[in-house]
Every structure is written in structure tokens, then in C-alpha cells.
Design a protein around this motif. Structure first.
Motif, PDB file in Angstrom:
ATOM      1  N   GLU A  56       0.832  -1.209   0.000  1.00 11.24           N
ATOM      2  CA  GLU A  56       0.000   0.000   0.000  1.00 11.24           C
ATOM      3  C   GLU A  56       0.867   1.260   0.000  1.00 11.24           C
ATOM      4  O   GLU A  56       0.611   2.208  -0.745  1.00 11.24           O
ATOM      5  CB  GLU A  56      -0.944   0.011   1.209  1.00 11.24           C
ATOM      6  N   GLU A  59       2.417   1.701  -3.463  1.00 10.93           N
ATOM      7  CA  GLU A  59       1.507   2.266  -4.465  1.00 10.93           C
ATOM      8  C   GLU A  59       1.313   3.763  -4.255  1.00 10.93           C
ATOM      9  O   GLU A  59       1.288   4.538  -5.212  1.00 10.93           O
ATOM     10  CB  GLU A  59       0.159   1.545  -4.428  1.00 10.93           C
ATOM     11  N   LYS A  62       4.602   5.508  -5.237  1.00 16.25           N
ATOM     12  CA  LYS A  62       4.799   5.405  -6.684  1.00 16.25           C
ATOM     13  C   LYS A  62       3.912   6.419  -7.408  1.00 16.25           C
ATOM     14  O   LYS A  62       4.354   7.093  -8.339  1.00 16.25           O
ATOM     15  CB  LYS A  62       4.478   3.993  -7.163  1.00 16.25           C
TER      16      LYS A  62
END
Length: 73
Positions: A56, A59, A62
Motif C-alpha cells: 500500500e 503504491e 509510486k
């Protein structure tokens, strides 16, 4: 007199070490060290792979990196 001889040896050793440092770089230096400089995304991938961050967190970070890359000048 022996002290001068010793100082000359130190001088020449320092010259040789200085040339070696200039040619091959420091450890970790991109020119000749052991590790090339990582991009932020590569660093994030490595942290995910080693378990330093959760999927998590990966992500979210990113998405931030990609947003910043596309919003650049």
C-alpha cells in the motif's frame, strides 16, 4: 636525515593514493564504485522487495513519484 626520507615516502604514497582515488572514485560512486546511483522509483522498488514498506505504501509513493515526474517543468 632519516625523518626527511620518511616524509618523502609519505609524499609519494599520498600522490599515488590521490591518483587512484581520482581514477576509480570512491566506493559507491557512479564512476567506478560498487553501486550506481538509483532512481527514486528503483529505490522504492528495492524497499518493497526487501520488506521495508508495504504494498500500500509502495503504491501511494509510486503515484506521488509519477505525478511529480509528469508535472515537471
Amino acid at each position: 636525515m632519516g625523518g626527511m626520507h620518511f616524509l618523502w615516502w609519505i609524499f609519494w604514497v599520498a600522490i599515488v593514493v590521490g591518483f587512484a582515488w581520482a581514477l576509480w572514485g570512491r566506493p559507491g560512486d557512479a564512476r567506478g564504485g560498487t553501486a550506481a546511483r538509483e532512481t527514486p522509483l528503483e529505490l522504492l522498488r528495492r524497499r518493497l522487495a526487501s520488506g521495508e514498506c508495504t504494498p500500500e505504501e509502495y503504491e501511494k509513493r509510486k503515484a506521488l513519484l509519477e505525478r511529480d515526474r509528469t508535472a515537471g517543468p
